[in-house]
Scaffold this motif. Structure first.
Motif, short mmCIF file in Angstrom:
data_model
loop_
_atom_site.label_atom_id
_atom_site.label_comp_id
_atom_site.label_asym_id
_atom_site.label_seq_id
_atom_site.Cartn_x
_atom_site.Cartn_y
_atom_site.Cartn_z
N PHE A 173 0.84 -1.19 0.00
CA PHE A 173 0.00 0.00 0.00
C PHE A 173 0.89 1.26 0.00
N ILE A 174 1.88 1.27 0.85
CA ILE A 174 2.75 2.44 0.92
C ILE A 174 3.61 2.56 -0.34
N LYS A 175 3.98 1.43 -0.93
CA LYS A 175 4.73 1.49 -2.19
C LYS A 175 3.88 2.15 -3.29
N ILE A 176 2.59 1.88 -3.30
CA ILE A 176 1.67 2.52 -4.24
C ILE A 176 1.67 4.03 -4.01
N ILE A 177 1.58 4.42 -2.75
CA ILE A 177 1.58 5.85 -2.41
C ILE A 177 2.90 6.50 -2.78
N ASP A 178 4.00 5.79 -2.56
CA ASP A 178 5.33 6.33 -2.91
C ASP A 178 5.51 6.50 -4.41
N SER A 179 4.67 5.83 -5.22
CA SER A 179 4.80 5.93 -6.68
C SER A 179 4.08 7.16 -7.26
N LEU A 180 3.39 7.93 -6.41
CA LEU A 180 2.60 9.05 -6.92
C LEU A 180 3.47 10.13 -7.56
N ILE A 181 3.00 10.62 -8.69
CA ILE A 181 3.64 11.73 -9.39
C ILE A 181 2.60 12.77 -9.75
N LYS A 182 3.07 13.99 -10.01
CA LYS A 182 2.19 15.11 -10.39
C LYS A 182 1.78 14.99 -11.84
N ALA A 183 0.54 15.34 -12.11
CA ALA A 183 0.10 15.47 -13.50
C ALA A 183 0.69 16.77 -14.05
N ASP A 184 0.96 16.78 -15.33
CA ASP A 184 1.51 18.00 -15.97
C ASP A 184 0.45 19.04 -16.20
#
Length: 184
Positions: A173-184
């Motif tokens: 679950f935390i690995k999923i959260i750590d993968s978050l990136i901003k949309a352009d």
């Protein structure tokens, strides 16, 4: 016959011009212009999976999981992006057939509201750090059983509330959260 004769004269004049210095310069400049146009066109395109209609429906930058950073077997549902009410975006990540991690994003409310949410819905929780902010991890009963939940207010960004089946490990679950990136 007159038209083809005129066309041949035009073609021969063009070929003579092309063989000269000026003709080669015009050809090189044209090719360069086409290459630059192609580069700018490709650079202007975004790789975001979020429909522009959804991006423009909210007053904040949307964060979404980078597919290449998700755990093996997890996939961002590209067709799941929705604006469910003014200022709220939801989407999901699928895994193990029909299981989903559901993301909800909205404008970050007051710190007091976030604390009340944690106290009322995730009274037993732990905090954790991510590259984009500090979150809380816990569980709640949605009426049909336990769900894992993460509350993550992003500084100068949205507030994410992410839910998953309780069978999903905390590490994944935390690995999923750590993968978050901003949309352009």
């Amino acid at each position: 016959m007159k038209f083809t004769g005129w066309l041949n004269k035009l073609k021969n004049a063009y070929l003579r011009e092309l063989r000269g210095y000026r003709g080669r310069f015009v050809l090189a400049a044209s090719v360069l212009a086409l290459v630059l146009l192609l580069i700018f066109t490709l650079a202007a395109q975004t790789n975001d999976p979020i429909p522009k209609k959804i991006v423009s429906s909210v007053p904040f930058t949307i964060y979404y999981p980078n597919q290449s950073a998700l755990p093996s077997g997890f996939k961002l549902n590209l067709s799941s992006f929705q604006s469910v009410s003014p200022g709220v975006v939801i989407y999901s990540v699928s895994y193990a057939g029909n299981k989903e991690v559901v993301f909800s994003e909205q404008k970050t409310p007051s710190t007091n509201t976030i604390k009340q949410f944690a106290a009322n819905y995730i009274p037993l929780h732990t905090t954790f750090n991510t590259p984009i902010g500090n979150g809380i991890y816990g569980a709640y009963n949605d009426g049909s059983g336990l769900k894992s939940v993460i509350s993550l207010p992003i500084q100068n960004g949205p507030w994410l509330i992410v839910t998953a089946p309780s069978s999903l490990s905390r590490a994944q679950f935390i690995k999923i959260i750590d993968s978050l990136i901003k949309a352009d």
